[in-house]
Design an enzyme around this catalytic site. Structure first.
Site, PDB file in Angstrom:
ATOM      1  N   ASN A   1       0.768  -1.252   0.035  1.00 17.55           N
ATOM      2  CA  ASN A   1       0.141   0.002   0.009  1.00 17.55           C
ATOM      3  C   ASN A   1       0.856   1.231  -0.022  1.00 17.55           C
ATOM      4  O   ASN A   1       2.179   1.057  -0.062  1.00 17.55           O
ATOM      5  CB  ASN A   1      -0.945   0.079   1.029  1.00 17.55           C
ATOM      6  CG  ASN A   1      -0.165  -0.121   2.528  1.00 17.55           C
ATOM      7  OD1 ASN A   1       0.784   0.773   2.774  1.00 17.55           O
ATOM      8  ND2 ASN A   1      -0.404  -1.063   3.259  1.00 17.55           N
TER       9      ASN A   1
ATOM     10  N   ALA B   1       1.875   1.303  11.416  1.00 18.06           N
ATOM     11  CA  ALA B   1       2.300   0.213  10.057  1.00 18.06           C
ATOM     12  C   ALA B   1       0.955   0.194   9.358  1.00 18.06           C
ATOM     13  O   ALA B   1      -0.020  -0.037  10.078  1.00 18.06           O
ATOM     14  CB  ALA B   1       2.862  -0.840  10.465  1.00 18.06           C
TER      15      ALA B   1
ATOM     16  N   ASP C   1      -3.798  -6.131   4.684  1.00 18.20           N
ATOM     17  CA  ASP C   1      -4.754  -6.790   5.260  1.00 18.20           C
ATOM     18  C   ASP C   1      -4.739  -8.598   4.735  1.00 18.20           C
ATOM     19  O   ASP C   1      -4.968  -9.371   5.505  1.00 18.20           O
ATOM     20  CB  ASP C   1      -6.250  -6.455   4.854  1.00 18.20           C
ATOM     21  CG  ASP C   1      -6.101  -5.128   5.850  1.00 18.20           C
ATOM     22  OD1 ASP C   1      -6.068  -5.318   6.993  1.00 18.20           O
ATOM     23  OD2 ASP C   1      -7.013  -4.205   5.188  1.00 18.20           O
TER      24      ASP C   1
ATOM     25  N   LYS D   1       9.026 -16.752 -10.922  1.00 22.79           N
ATOM     26  CA  LYS D   1       8.231 -15.651 -11.348  1.00 22.79           C
ATOM     27  C   LYS D   1       7.063 -16.277 -12.449  1.00 22.79           C
ATOM     28  O   LYS D   1       7.096 -17.269 -13.302  1.00 22.79           O
ATOM     29  CB  LYS D   1       9.206 -14.745 -12.329  1.00 22.79           C
ATOM     30  CG  LYS D   1       8.310 -13.478 -12.908  1.00 22.79           C
ATOM     31  CD  LYS D   1       9.255 -12.940 -13.945  1.00 22.79           C
ATOM     32  CE  LYS D   1       8.393 -11.628 -14.439  1.00 22.79           C
ATOM     33  NZ  LYS D   1       9.254 -11.021 -15.548  1.00 22.79           N
TER      34      LYS D   1
ATOM     35  N   PRO E   1      -2.375 -11.945   9.820  1.00 26.16           N
ATOM     36  CA  PRO E   1      -2.473 -11.688  11.311  1.00 26.16           C
ATOM     37  C   PRO E   1      -2.852 -10.059  11.664  1.00 26.16           C
ATOM     38  O   PRO E   1      -2.137  -9.422  10.995  1.00 26.16           O
ATOM     39  CB  PRO E   1      -1.273 -11.920  12.225  1.00 26.16           C
ATOM     40  CG  PRO E   1      -0.229 -12.177  10.984  1.00 26.16           C
ATOM     41  CD  PRO E   1      -0.935 -12.138   9.737  1.00 26.16           C
ATOM     42  N   ASP E   2      -3.983  -9.781  12.467  1.00 25.59           N
ATOM     43  CA  ASP E   2      -3.862  -8.523  12.968  1.00 25.59           C
ATOM     44  C   ASP E   2      -3.159  -8.335  14.168  1.00 25.59           C
ATOM     45  O   ASP E   2      -3.304  -8.818  15.274  1.00 25.59           O
ATOM     46  CB  ASP E   2      -5.581  -8.044  13.187  1.00 25.59           C
ATOM     47  CG  ASP E   2      -5.840  -6.677  13.479  1.00 25.59           C
ATOM     48  OD1 ASP E   2      -4.755  -6.009  14.227  1.00 25.59           O
ATOM     49  OD2 ASP E   2      -6.672  -6.129  13.208  1.00 25.59           O
TER      50      ASP E   2
ATOM     51  N   PHE F   1      -3.845   3.327  14.941  1.00 26.87           N
ATOM     52  CA  PHE F   1      -3.970   4.293  13.779  1.00 26.87           C
ATOM     53  C   PHE F   1      -5.255   3.705  12.936  1.00 26.87           C
ATOM     54  O   PHE F   1      -5.196   2.471  12.944  1.00 26.87           O
ATOM     55  CB  PHE F   1      -2.705   4.577  13.159  1.00 26.87           C
ATOM     56  CG  PHE F   1      -1.955   5.716  13.445  1.00 26.87           C
ATOM     57  CD1 PHE F   1      -1.424   5.351  14.841  1.00 26.87           C
ATOM     58  CD2 PHE F   1      -1.750   6.743  13.011  1.00 26.87           C
ATOM     59  CE1 PHE F   1      -0.432   6.896  15.347  1.00 26.87           C
ATOM     60  CE2 PHE F   1      -0.934   7.819  13.482  1.00 26.87           C
ATOM     61  CZ  PHE F   1      -0.309   7.921  14.614  1.00 26.87           C
TER      62      PHE F   1
ATOM     63  N   LYS G   1     -13.527   1.132  15.666  1.00 24.92           N
ATOM     64  CA  LYS G   1     -12.432   0.195  15.667  1.00 24.92           C
ATOM     65  C   LYS G   1     -11.783   0.406  17.137  1.00 24.92           C
ATOM     66  O   LYS G   1     -11.172  -1.126  17.540  1.00 24.92           O
ATOM     67  CB  LYS G   1     -11.262   0.906  14.684  1.00 24.92           C
ATOM     68  CG  LYS G   1     -10.303   0.289  14.368  1.00 24.92           C
ATOM     69  CD  LYS G   1      -9.313   0.702  13.314  1.00 24.92           C
ATOM     70  CE  LYS G   1     -10.217   0.650  12.108  1.00 24.92           C
ATOM     71  NZ  LYS G   1      -9.535   1.103  10.870  1.00 24.92           N
TER      72      LYS G   1
HETATM   73  O1  C5P Z   1      -8.394  -2.472  10.745  1.00 24.99           O
HETATM   74  P1  C5P Z   1      -7.419  -1.530  10.317  1.00 24.99           P
HETATM   75  O2  C5P Z   1      -6.164  -2.020   9.384  1.00 24.99           O
HETATM   76  O3  C5P Z   1      -7.841  -0.372   9.794  1.00 24.99           O
HETATM   77  O4  C5P Z   1      -6.532  -0.949  11.617  1.00 24.99           O
HETATM   78  C1  C5P Z   1      -5.629  -0.123  11.675  1.00 24.99           C
HETATM   79  C2  C5P Z   1      -4.486  -0.413  12.881  1.00 24.99           C
HETATM   80  O5  C5P Z   1      -4.371  -1.726  13.080  1.00 24.99           O
HETATM   81  C3  C5P Z   1      -3.374   0.325  12.698  1.00 24.99           C
HETATM   82  O6  C5P Z   1      -2.834   0.617  14.107  1.00 24.99           O
HETATM   83  C4  C5P Z   1      -2.407  -0.663  12.204  1.00 24.99           C
HETATM   84  O7  C5P Z   1      -0.786  -0.594  12.392  1.00 24.99           O
HETATM   85  C5  C5P Z   1      -2.937  -2.043  12.897  1.00 24.99           C
HETATM   86  N1  C5P Z   1      -2.915  -3.050  12.141  1.00 24.99           N
HETATM   87  C6  C5P Z   1      -2.321  -4.213  12.607  1.00 24.99           C
HETATM   88  N2  C5P Z   1      -2.186  -5.467  11.769  1.00 24.99           N
HETATM   89  C7  C5P Z   1      -3.048  -5.714  10.616  1.00 24.99           C
HETATM   90  C8  C5P Z   1      -3.830  -4.399  10.242  1.00 24.99           C
HETATM   91  C9  C5P Z   1      -3.893  -3.372  10.997  1.00 24.99           C
HETATM   92  O8  C5P Z   1      -1.470  -4.220  13.408  1.00 24.99           O
HETATM   93  N3  C5P Z   1      -2.981  -6.842  10.126  1.00 24.99           N
END
Ligand code: C5P
Length: 400
Positions: A212, A276, A280, A290, A308-309, A327, A341
């Protein structure tokens, strides 16, 4: 910087002309500069230029008896608050790392008991050479602050890391080095602040990736501001083109899963600020070779799987930092989404910004800080100022 004394060692390199601008900037801040010009440096700028700009005699020769009587090299090396080597050539860094003292500059560097800041500038291959990496690592282990060079087109026609950072960036590092002095511990002294910044790159095959638009600037500014406030700072960064802020420990990663592992390895922390822009999704199976464009067979289908979130994972972790800040980059209904959120991810604060304009990669940011107490909206300001405002709020929160 008012009243501070800088000893500036100008090494031999095309970037030496930027040292002249640096002298001007340091003096504008109210500090004094004494210059030492190496033999190499004098091939690029003259002692006369530096003397005129610094309004101080310029030292060039180790065996200058008159100077040795008036001001020996030991005294010269200690009469400063900070020794700055700019540009620091590969040769100078090597001599510093080895403790070689074969001219005035290197003798001063070996004799000084003052903090030393080196600002490297050299050809990209020289910077990336194993010998230079080794020398930089030893110097850092010895307590010398070695800035990361900038990346870009070089005077020699090549491209990559090795350019001298611009004088305002060097000035900022000098200011930080002077204020980092242990005599005045900052309000975050003794605290560990963990910051994530930049994008992640999720490979599709060895040459393509999903990413991104994050530049990493806001996260790097927060890491820098936390370090200036005296914190021990770990900055886990995705692929970006930014120098490491002074006093910050940087861990470079590429993918979301690497970032999650680096965050976990950096715990425990008193505060985590996850800036960061993590991808997603990643490809379910990155190809080892390739992916070829086969005539007539159309584009390949990419199967994606969720990353992973990191933020939500940290919120649930038994080692959750006491102050956890996320963020939220939104393009619409900014406050509504940010408030939701905060609750969903169970974090303490969400710093929300509207990225529908040119925030990503731009110099300014306008943020809303969403906490349990409500929403505080800050006016649009440079990302450095946003970072300073946020660190001030962190200091206040930890103090309670
Ligand atoms: O859900 P969203 O991506 O909008 O959430 C943003 C926040 O979650 C940011 O603080 C980002 O660094 C964190 N984040 C994360 N891991 C992910 C997606 C987002 O730590 N996979």
């Amino acid at each position: 910087m008012l009243g501070k004394r800088i000893l500036l060692i100008v090494g031999g390199g095309i970037a030496a002309y930027k040292a002249c601008e640096l002298v001007r900037l340091i003096r504008k801040e109210g500090a004094s500069v004494t210059c030492v010009l190496t033999a190499g440096g004098s091939q690029f700028v003259t002692a006369m230029t530096l003397a005129a700009l610094s309004e101080n005699p310029v030292h060039t020769n180790l065996f200058d008896l008159k100077n040795e009587v008036e001001m020996g090299h030991i005294q010269l090396s200690r009469a400063a608050d900070l020794v700055v080597v700019c540009p620091a050539t590969a040769d100078l860094l090597a001599k510093m790392a080895a403790g070689i003292a074969d001219d005035l500059a290197t003798t001063l560097l070996l004799a000084t008991d003052k903090p030393v800041l080196a600002v490297p500038a050299m050809n990209v291959r020289m910077w990336l050479h194993a010998a230079t990496s080794r020398n930089v690592a030893s110097l850092r282990a010895d307590g010398v602050t070695v800035l990361e060079p900038d990346e870009g087109a070089m005077a020699c026609g090549e491209y990559g890391p090795g350019r001298l950072p611009e004088p305002p960036a060097v000035l900022a590092a000098i200011r930080a080095a002077l204020t980092d002095a242990p005599a005045t511990p900052g309000p975050l002294a003794g605290r560990h602040v963990l910051v994530t910044a930049g994008p992640t790159h999720e490979p599709i095959d060895p040459v393509r990736y999903i990413a991104n638009r994050s530049s990493g600037q806001q996260g790097f500014a927060i890491a820098a501001a936390a370090a200036r406030a005296g914190a021990r700072v770990t900055l886990v960064s995705g692929p970006v083109h930014l120098p490491t802020p002074p006093g910050v420990t940087r861990v470079d990663v590429e993918t979301a899963r690497e970032m999650a592992a680096a965050v976990d390895a950096a715990l425990p922390a008193d505060v985590a600020v996850l800036v960061a822009a993590v991808a997603d999704w990643r490809t379910a199976d990155a190809a080892d070779e390739k992916i070829k464009k086969a005539p007539g067979s159309g584009p390949p289908t990419l199967a994606l799987t969720e990353n992973p979130d990191i933020l939500a994972g940290l919120a649930r972790s038994p080692r959750r930092p006491p102050l956890l800040i996320g963020f939220a980059a939104e393009t619409e209904k900014v406050l509504e989404h940010a408030t939701a959120k905060r609750a969903r991810k169970q974090v303490d604060w969400i710093v929300a910004n509207d990225v529908s304009g040119d925030v990503m990669g731009g110099a300014n940011n306008a943020v809303h800080v969403v906490t349990a107490a409500g929403v505080e909206s800050l006016p649009e300001m440079p990302k450095d100022a946003v970072a300073a405002a946020l660190v001030q709020r962190i200091v206040d929160a930890l103090g309670q």
